[in-house]
Design a protein around this motif. Structure first.
Motif, PDB file in Angstrom:
ATOM      1  N   PHE A 110      58.498 -25.362 101.110  1.00 55.94           N
ATOM      2  CA  PHE A 110      58.133 -26.430 101.580  1.00 55.94           C
ATOM      3  C   PHE A 110      58.839 -27.391 101.181  1.00 55.94           C
ATOM      4  N   SER A 113      62.591 -27.758 102.211  1.00 57.45           N
ATOM      5  CA  SER A 113      62.059 -28.267 103.526  1.00 57.45           C
ATOM      6  C   SER A 113      62.430 -27.228 104.313  1.00 57.45           C
ATOM      7  N   THR A 116      61.556 -27.029 108.043  1.00 56.18           N
ATOM      8  CA  THR A 116      62.028 -28.223 108.768  1.00 56.18           C
ATOM      9  C   THR A 116      63.343 -27.732 109.655  1.00 56.18           C
ATOM     10  N   ALA A 117      64.069 -27.570 108.298  1.00 56.41           N
ATOM     11  CA  ALA A 117      65.648 -27.375 108.750  1.00 56.41           C
ATOM     12  C   ALA A 117      65.042 -26.260 110.532  1.00 56.41           C
ATOM     13  N   SER A 118      64.770 -25.462 110.234  1.00 57.81           N
ATOM     14  CA  SER A 118      64.769 -24.311 110.938  1.00 57.81           C
ATOM     15  C   SER A 118      63.693 -24.803 112.466  1.00 57.81           C
ATOM     16  N   ALA A 119      63.053 -25.402 112.506  1.00 59.67           N
ATOM     17  CA  ALA A 119      62.369 -26.934 113.169  1.00 59.67           C
ATOM     18  C   ALA A 119      63.260 -27.287 114.332  1.00 59.67           C
ATOM     19  N   GLY A 120      64.148 -27.916 113.412  1.00 60.39           N
ATOM     20  CA  GLY A 120      65.025 -28.736 113.930  1.00 60.39           C
ATOM     21  C   GLY A 120      66.182 -28.491 114.759  1.00 60.39           C
TER      22      GLY A 120
END
Length: 143
Positions: A110, A113, A116-120
């Motif tokens: 967390f 992030s 977040t990087a994976s989702a991006g």
């Protein structure tokens, strides 16, 4: 913002994240801002987040991860097979997140992030518009 701008931003943000991490493990960042600072510290961390991998294989895992990050970053920057390398980036970062979670806990995932990087990366793989990408040249030559 339009999807072309968002795609370009995602390509560069993910690629620069990879290249920054690679620069860190090669000692190219100042010690004050460095996470690892050198290759040996990076390999020690690699062993920490992959305790199930034998010590004799950690160097190979580090080399493979580093090579993948460099190749993925370059391909994202130039826009070569963007959707493919975005997906591969998403899986690689997700693998990092899972390794971190199962070995050291979810807080680092967390704080840095990683999800977040994976989702991006996965989001980038879904944007099909082609502009400012090397792939555009290949599409023109195929027609």
């Amino acid at each position: 913002m339009n999807s072309t701008t968002i795609k370009l931003f995602l390509r560069f943000a993910i690629a620069i994240g990879f290249l920054s991490a690679v620069a860190d493990r090669f000692g190219l960042w100042n010690k004050e801002v460095s996470v690892w600072g050198n290759w040996n510290n990076f390999l020690e961390y690699t062993q920490i987040i992959n305790p199930w991998i034998p010590s004799s294989m950690i160097s190979s895992i580090g080399i493979i991860a580093t090579a993948a990050e460099i190749v993925f970053a370059v391909c994202l920057i130039i826009g070569f097979k963007t959707e493919l390398f975005a997906k591969l980036s998403g899986f690689l970062i997700l693998l990092f997140a899972l390794s971190m979670t199962f070995s050291t806990g979810v807080k680092g995932v967390f704080d840095f992030s990683v999800l977040t990087a994976s989702a991006g990366s996965f989001a980038l793989s879904l944007i099909k518009e082609k502009k400012w990408e090397l792939d555009v040249l290949f599409l023109k030559t195929k027609k």
